[in-house]
Every structure is written in C-alpha cells, then in structure tokens.
Design a protein around this motif. Structure first.
Motif, PDB file in Angstrom:
ATOM      1  N   SER A 112      -8.577  10.877  14.545  1.00 28.66           N
ATOM      2  CA  SER A 112      -7.314  10.720  13.828  1.00 28.66           C
ATOM      3  C   SER A 112      -6.169  11.361  14.598  1.00 28.66           C
ATOM      4  O   SER A 112      -6.375  12.353  15.314  1.00 28.66           O
ATOM      5  N   PRO A 113      -4.955  10.847  14.455  1.00 26.87           N
ATOM      6  CA  PRO A 113      -3.800  11.445  15.154  1.00 26.87           C
ATOM      7  C   PRO A 113      -3.407  12.792  14.575  1.00 26.87           C
ATOM      8  O   PRO A 113      -2.585  13.502  15.159  1.00 26.87           O
ATOM      9  N   TYR A 114      -3.977  13.153  13.445  1.00 24.80           N
ATOM     10  CA  TYR A 114      -3.644  14.435  12.804  1.00 24.80           C
ATOM     11  C   TYR A 114      -4.480  15.572  13.380  1.00 24.80           C
ATOM     12  O   TYR A 114      -4.129  16.742  13.225  1.00 24.80           O
ATOM     13  N   PHE A 136       1.019  22.315   7.079  1.00 26.36           N
ATOM     14  CA  PHE A 136       1.919  21.374   6.410  1.00 26.36           C
ATOM     15  C   PHE A 136       3.343  21.933   6.495  1.00 26.36           C
ATOM     16  O   PHE A 136       3.550  23.129   6.285  1.00 26.36           O
ATOM     17  N   SER A 137       4.297  21.085   6.812  1.00 23.06           N
ATOM     18  CA  SER A 137       5.697  21.520   6.859  1.00 23.06           C
ATOM     19  C   SER A 137       6.546  20.566   6.042  1.00 23.06           C
ATOM     20  O   SER A 137       6.291  19.355   5.988  1.00 23.06           O
ATOM     21  N   MET A 138       7.571  21.112   5.396  1.00 27.50           N
ATOM     22  CA  MET A 138       8.403  20.315   4.487  1.00 27.50           C
ATOM     23  C   MET A 138       9.703  21.053   4.204  1.00 27.50           C
ATOM     24  O   MET A 138       9.801  22.276   4.410  1.00 27.50           O
ATOM     25  N   ASN A 139      10.685  20.334   3.717  1.00 23.47           N
ATOM     26  CA  ASN A 139      11.952  20.959   3.332  1.00 23.47           C
ATOM     27  C   ASN A 139      12.028  21.220   1.834  1.00 23.47           C
ATOM     28  O   ASN A 139      12.877  21.988   1.376  1.00 23.47           O
ATOM     29  N   GLU A 140      11.151  20.573   1.081  1.00 23.87           N
ATOM     30  CA  GLU A 140      11.029  20.858  -0.353  1.00 23.87           C
ATOM     31  C   GLU A 140       9.565  21.117  -0.659  1.00 23.87           C
ATOM     32  O   GLU A 140       8.717  20.265  -0.411  1.00 23.87           O
ATOM     33  N   TYR A 167       1.751  16.837   8.461  1.00 22.14           N
ATOM     34  CA  TYR A 167       0.394  17.383   8.404  1.00 22.14           C
ATOM     35  C   TYR A 167      -0.267  17.325   9.765  1.00 22.14           C
ATOM     36  O   TYR A 167      -0.201  16.313  10.465  1.00 22.14           O
ATOM     37  N   THR A 168      -0.890  18.441  10.165  1.00 32.72           N
ATOM     38  CA  THR A 168      -1.767  18.470  11.330  1.00 32.72           C
ATOM     39  C   THR A 168      -2.964  19.354  10.997  1.00 32.72           C
ATOM     40  O   THR A 168      -2.898  20.209  10.118  1.00 32.72           O
TER      41      THR A 168
END
Length: 314
Positions: free
Chosen positions: A79-81, A190-194, A181-182
């Motif tokens: 998988s690319p993740y 996991f990274s996010m702004n919210e 996601y990685t």
C-alpha cells in the motif's frame, strides 16, 4: 505439486548443490516441520528500557527466506500508506506527509509482529496462486510458533502485505475526512487541521477486525503549539531533526575537537572507540539525510572521516 511449484521450491534452495532435487525439496519440508530448531534467540533493550526478543534464523533458513523475499514478496504491491521496509522509502517519506498541520495523532499497534499469525501469512502466499500444500510450506518457513519472528528477513515485508487491506480501508476513511495517514511498521500517524473525535475509535475497531489491538499507552495527540515529531523527525513547519538531538552531537564534536578523540572517549568512559565513532557518524548522517545542506553537520562528517582516516582530504 506441479512443475512450476517444484521449480520455485528448487529456486529457494540455492546451496548444498550435491543434493538431488528431491532431497532439496525434502529438506525444505523437514525444516518447515521443525522450524524452531533453526533459530537462535537473543534480547536487546528498547528505548523505553524494556526487552525486545529477537529470533534470528540460522544461515540455511535465512538464505531460503531471503530468496522468498527477493524472488516473490518484493514483487507484490504494497500500500502507498506503508513507509517502512520498502526500497527507497523511509523515515523522511513518512514525515513529509505531515508537515504543517494543526494536529498530529500518533497511534501504535500492540505487539504487532507477534499478532500476525500463520493463517495471515498463509493467505498472503495464497494470493500467488500456490496450492494449499505449498502455501502451508512457505508459511511455516516464514513464521515461528504461529507468529512473525522479529529477525527473519521476510517478516517486515510480510507484515506490510498482511496490513495492505487495512491500510487502504483506513486511507479511504481518512481521505473522506481530510486526514493524512501513513504507517511506519506498527506506528500509525495522522495529521489534520480539525481534530476528528471518531478517528481513534475507527482505528481501534478496524484493527480488532484484523486480529490486532491498539496500544492504549501510546495514544498521542500533539497540537502545533508544541513540537510535533513523526518517527523522530520534527514536522511543525518543515522536516528537521529534534534540536536536542543536534545539540548532543554538537557537544560531542566540541569535546572531540577540544581534547582529542582518545581523551574524549576516556573522559566519557567509552571502551570501544570504533563502535563509538561508528555510532556518532551514523547520527551525523541521519541529520544530513533530513537536512543535506547543513554546513555545520557536513563539517562534523568530515571531522569523523579524518579521525578514521588521517590521510583523508576534502
């Protein structure tokens, strides 16, 4: 066993050329049925001070596992993740995905390798179209007492393949929620702004369906007001090595230049000079792998080279 399967098995046994083809195949089955006799066990300390048990295959089994890895497993699309155990992909690729986000969530799979079972591995080999008998043989050759042994060269790649469907499932869910996601082995980032309050519950349930569990002791939420590190690399605004990591190296080079390498290692009570220099050089190279134009650490790299080779010139 058809002709293609027999040819494949013979391609795994690339030593003891005096044996006949039938003897080589028989040897593979003998090894698979007595697999615990082909490993040595030792313990290393983890960063948290706990012990990590490593099972290292003996030479013959390791050669067979390397052939399985190079001639079979590497051809299977991962998988690319997944960012670990893949050629030309590593820590930097894992970190780059998460640069500059308001929130970082880090999760860990509990006892990852120990919970990847013989059946999980058997099903991976089944995807190649092998008969049940050959799948069983290959699964026995790459597992130990019904789990992936840390130390076998096939285990990292197999772990990625076992989690391939999980990665795609999580990746699709995260994409719909504007989350990156990685996964680096058992470390999920996991990274996010919210911040999404459903994330951890979703991951916990998804892992459970794979026969795996979330490590509750390693759930970590980091806002961008603090230093956000992904597999040891700071990602708040750009990728860089932790300042304390660089500071320690800078201090060591200061004392080496001031007192000389022999007096320095005596002062810090190091007995193995070669091992120490190798470790220090590796840490310098790690910094340069993240920041290749760092003039200060390029200078440190040259210093260690001169210590190892007085005739070295820039």
């Amino acid at each position: 066993m058809n002709y293609n399967e027999k040819s494949f098995l013979l391609s795994l046994y690339t030593f003891n050329e005096h044996l006949t083809d039938n003897q080589k195949i028989k040897k593979l089955y003998i090894m698979s049925n007595n697999i615990t006799n082909y490993y040595s066990e030792f313990t290393i300390k983890k960063r948290n001070g706990k012990d990590r048990h490593i099972l290292s295959p003996y030479t013959d089994l390791k050669k067979i596992q390397l052939n399985i890895l190079n001639d079979l497993l590497y051809d299977k699309r991962q998988s690319p993740y997944a960012k670990a155990y893949i050629k030309e992909v590593g820590l930097v690729d894992n970190a780059k995905t998460h640069i500059g986000y308001k929130y970082i969530v880090k999760l860990d799979i509990s006892n990852f390798f120990e919970n990847v079972s013989y059946v999980d591995v058997y099903n991976i080999f089944k995807e190649y179209g092998f008969s049940n008998r050959i799948c069983g043989l290959l699964a026995h050759l790459t597992t130990y007492d019904d789990y992936l042994p840390q130390g076998a060269p096939t285990s990292p790649c197999l772990s990625n393949l076992v989690l391939r469907d999980f990665d795609y499932k999580v990746g699709r869910w995260c994409k719909d929620k504007n989350i990156n996601y990685t996964r680096y082995s058992d470390d999920m980032t996991f990274s996010m702004n919210e911040y999404n309050k459903d994330l951890i519950r979703f991951i916990r349930i998804s892992l459970y369906k794979c026969g795996l569990e979330l490590n509750n002791d390693k759930i970590c939420l980091i806002g961008n007001s603090k230093q956000q590190k992904v597999t040891g690399i700071v990602v708040n605004n750009k990728i860089q090595v932790d300042s304390n990591y660089r500071k320690r190296i800078r201090q060591e080079l200061y004392y080496i230049n001031k007192f000389g390498i022999d007096n320095h290692i005596k002062r810090i009570k190091i007995t193995d000079k070669e091992k120490y220099l190798k470790s220090l050089y590796g840490r310098i190279l790690f910094v340069l792998s993240i920041d290749p134009n760092n003039k200060e650490f390029i200078k440190y790299k040259k210093t260690i080279r001169r210590i190892n080779n007085p005739n070295y010139s820039d």
